[in-house]
Scaffold this active site. Structure first.
Site, short mmCIF file in Angstrom:
data_model
loop_
_atom_site.label_atom_id
_atom_site.label_comp_id
_atom_site.label_asym_id
_atom_site.label_seq_id
_atom_site.Cartn_x
_atom_site.Cartn_y
_atom_site.Cartn_z
N ARG A 127 -9.62 0.43 8.75
CA ARG A 127 -9.30 -0.97 8.95
C ARG A 127 -10.22 -1.67 9.96
O ARG A 127 -9.89 -2.76 10.43
CB ARG A 127 -7.83 -1.23 9.28
CG ARG A 127 -7.21 -0.25 10.08
CD ARG A 127 -5.72 -0.08 10.08
NE ARG A 127 -4.78 -1.10 9.97
CZ ARG A 127 -3.54 -0.87 9.48
NH1 ARG A 127 -3.20 0.29 9.01
NH2 ARG A 127 -2.68 -1.82 9.45
N ARG A 178 11.49 -1.56 10.85
CA ARG A 178 10.38 -1.12 11.71
C ARG A 178 10.24 -2.05 12.90
O ARG A 178 10.40 -3.26 12.77
CB ARG A 178 9.06 -1.11 10.90
CG ARG A 178 8.76 0.24 10.30
CD ARG A 178 7.60 0.23 9.35
NE ARG A 178 6.36 -0.36 9.83
CZ ARG A 178 5.22 -0.34 9.15
NH1 ARG A 178 5.17 0.29 7.98
NH2 ARG A 178 4.14 -0.91 9.62
N ARG A 231 11.79 -5.89 4.62
CA ARG A 231 11.55 -4.46 4.44
C ARG A 231 12.53 -3.63 5.28
O ARG A 231 12.84 -3.99 6.41
CB ARG A 231 10.12 -4.10 4.87
CG ARG A 231 9.91 -2.58 4.91
CD ARG A 231 8.48 -2.17 4.97
NE ARG A 231 7.78 -2.65 6.15
CZ ARG A 231 6.48 -2.52 6.34
NH1 ARG A 231 5.73 -1.93 5.42
NH2 ARG A 231 5.90 -2.99 7.41
N LYS A 252 0.84 -1.21 0.00
CA LYS A 252 0.00 0.00 0.00
C LYS A 252 0.87 1.26 0.00
O LYS A 252 0.67 2.17 -0.80
CB LYS A 252 -0.92 0.02 1.24
CG LYS A 252 -1.84 -1.19 1.34
CD LYS A 252 -2.74 -1.13 2.57
CE LYS A 252 -2.03 -1.21 3.89
NZ LYS A 252 -1.36 -2.50 4.19
N ARG A 291 -0.11 -8.91 13.59
CA ARG A 291 -0.74 -7.99 12.63
C ARG A 291 -1.57 -8.77 11.62
O ARG A 291 -2.65 -8.33 11.23
CB ARG A 291 0.33 -7.16 11.91
CG ARG A 291 0.91 -6.07 12.79
CD ARG A 291 2.26 -5.61 12.32
NE ARG A 291 2.21 -4.93 11.05
CZ ARG A 291 3.26 -4.79 10.24
NH1 ARG A 291 4.42 -5.29 10.57
NH2 ARG A 291 3.12 -4.14 9.12
P1 AP5 Z 1 4.79 -1.64 1.84
O1 AP5 Z 1 4.48 -0.77 0.68
O2 AP5 Z 1 5.57 -1.06 2.98
O3 AP5 Z 1 3.47 -2.38 2.36
P2 AP5 Z 1 2.23 -1.82 3.16
O4 AP5 Z 1 1.02 -2.48 2.61
O5 AP5 Z 1 2.25 -0.33 3.21
O6 AP5 Z 1 2.58 -2.46 4.57
P3 AP5 Z 1 2.49 -1.89 6.03
O7 AP5 Z 1 3.20 -2.92 6.89
O8 AP5 Z 1 3.01 -0.48 6.14
O9 AP5 Z 1 1.00 -1.93 6.27
P4 AP5 Z 1 0.30 -1.98 7.60
O10 AP5 Z 1 -1.08 -1.78 7.19
O11 AP5 Z 1 0.58 -3.16 8.45
O12 AP5 Z 1 1.04 -0.80 8.43
P5 AP5 Z 1 0.63 0.70 8.72
O13 AP5 Z 1 1.87 1.49 8.64
O14 AP5 Z 1 -0.56 1.11 7.95
O15 AP5 Z 1 5.56 -2.93 1.27
C1 AP5 Z 1 6.05 -3.92 2.15
C2 AP5 Z 1 7.40 -4.44 1.63
O16 AP5 Z 1 7.18 -5.11 0.38
C3 AP5 Z 1 8.43 -3.34 1.34
O17 AP5 Z 1 9.69 -3.84 1.64
C4 AP5 Z 1 8.30 -3.10 -0.18
O18 AP5 Z 1 9.49 -2.61 -0.75
C5 AP5 Z 1 7.96 -4.50 -0.66
N1 AP5 Z 1 7.11 -4.52 -1.86
C6 AP5 Z 1 6.07 -3.71 -2.17
N2 AP5 Z 1 5.54 -4.06 -3.37
C7 AP5 Z 1 6.27 -5.13 -3.79
C8 AP5 Z 1 6.21 -5.95 -4.96
N3 AP5 Z 1 5.30 -5.73 -5.93
N4 AP5 Z 1 7.10 -6.97 -5.08
C9 AP5 Z 1 8.04 -7.19 -4.09
N5 AP5 Z 1 8.15 -6.44 -2.98
C10 AP5 Z 1 7.27 -5.43 -2.84
O19 AP5 Z 1 0.15 0.58 10.23
C11 AP5 Z 1 1.07 0.28 11.27
C12 AP5 Z 1 0.34 0.21 12.58
O20 AP5 Z 1 -0.27 1.49 12.87
C13 AP5 Z 1 -0.82 -0.79 12.67
O21 AP5 Z 1 -0.38 -2.09 12.98
C14 AP5 Z 1 -1.66 -0.17 13.80
O22 AP5 Z 1 -1.09 -0.42 15.06
C15 AP5 Z 1 -1.53 1.34 13.53
N6 AP5 Z 1 -2.61 1.85 12.65
C16 AP5 Z 1 -2.45 2.39 11.41
N7 AP5 Z 1 -3.65 2.72 10.89
C17 AP5 Z 1 -4.58 2.37 11.81
C18 AP5 Z 1 -6.00 2.42 11.81
N8 AP5 Z 1 -6.70 2.87 10.76
N9 AP5 Z 1 -6.64 1.95 12.92
C19 AP5 Z 1 -5.96 1.49 13.99
N10 AP5 Z 1 -4.61 1.39 14.03
C20 AP5 Z 1 -3.92 1.82 12.94
#
Ligand code: AP5
Length: 218
Positions: free
Chosen positions: A87, A155, A126, A13, A166
């Site tokens: 989410r 991270r 990552r 994402k 997660r």
């Molecule tokens: P990346 O692009 O970083 O993936 P992502 O989907 O953004 O993953 P996240 O781990 O950031 O998502 P998340 O939803 O768990 O975390 P968030 O920060 O939102 O890609 C991942 C890896 O794959 C990278 O190394 C990239 O280079 C690689 N990659 C990408 N595309 C690729 C491809 N095509 N081929 C190969 N490799 C590829 O949330 C973190 C925390 O915040 C949550 O756990 C929660 O505690 C809190 N939080 C955030 N939002 C909320 C909410 N709405 N409600 C409650 N808590 C929340």
């Protein structure tokens, strides 16, 4: 254009959102990144959020809602990509009602479909730039030579226990949001495997189809 990028942790994402920012001029609203910034800055919200994030749990909805509301208002209710919000069903219902109130319905909810076996590899390999938030993958998208290696970190929630938590939170609390938007008609499923550029082009095609459907007179 108003988009949600939806998918499991590590679906890509954040990576795809930053391409949409560069190429389409949209503003990315990542609740995860806003929370990580709050932790870095040592704010009250950051201190409260940290314990949930490190454990791989969702941060309480009230905190995240106010962050999302302020960020959407700051960009003027248009030209944004929500990454990581909503989410839970509660967040999805609130967002739908909030955007309706501002006459700004979602253009599309892009669901990045990535099987579990890719997720664990993506998250454990990552790395992020702790200064800029830019995301890399050690094999598929390594940090460029001109980035100071001391800024490249893992991270805290990319440790094996937090990854497992997660994924289970995603299945229990976030998966139902996909069905919610499917019923509401905004969901566009996109294959999230393959090269970054291939995935990006699939997203572009989905957005074009969604815009064409919205523009068609009924
Ligand atoms: P990346 O692009 O970083 O993936 P992502 O989907 O953004 O993953 P996240 O781990 O950031 O998502 P998340 O939803 O768990 O975390 P968030 O920060 O939102 O890609 C991942 C890896 O794959 C990278 O190394 C990239 O280079 C690689 N990659 C990408 N595309 C690729 C491809 N095509 N081929 C190969 N490799 C590829 O949330 C973190 C925390 O915040 C949550 O756990 C929660 O505690 C809190 N939080 C955030 N939002 C909320 C909410 N709405 N409600 C409650 N808590 C929340």
């Amino acid at each position: 254009m108003r988009l949600v990028l939806f998918g499991p942790p590590g679906a890509g994402k954040g990576t795809q959102a930053s391409l949409l920012v560069k190429r389409e001029g949209l503003t990315q609203i990542s609740t995860g990144e806003i929370l990580r910034r709050a932790i870095r800055e040592g704010t009250e919200v950051g201190c409260e959020a940290r314990q949930y994030m490190d454990a791989g749990k969702l941060v309480p909805g009230k905190i995240v809602r106010s962050l999302a509301e302020n960020a959407i208002a700051a960009v003027g209710y248009d030209q944004f990509i929500l990454d990581g919000y909503p989410r839970t069903i509660e967040q999805a219902e609130w967002l739908t009602e909030f955007l309706e109130r501002h006459d700004a319905p979602l253009t599309a909810v892009i669901s990045l479909e990535v099987p579990d076996e890719h997720i664990v590899d993506r998250l454990s390999r990552r790395r992020v730039n702790g200064e800029t938030g830019q995301t890399y993958h050690l094999d598929f998208n390594p940090p460029p030579d001109n980035v100071d290696p001391s800024h490249i970190v893992q991270r805290s929630d990319d440790q094996p226990d937090a990854i497992r938590k997660r994924l289970s939170v995603y299945r229990a609390e976030t998966m139902p949001v996909r069905q919610y938007f499917e019923v509401h008609g905004e969901l566009c499923k996109v294959d999230g495997t393959g090269e970054l550029e291939e995935v990006y082009q699939r997203i572009r095609r989905s957005i074009s189809r969604a815009k064409a459907a919205t523009d068609t007179p009924t």
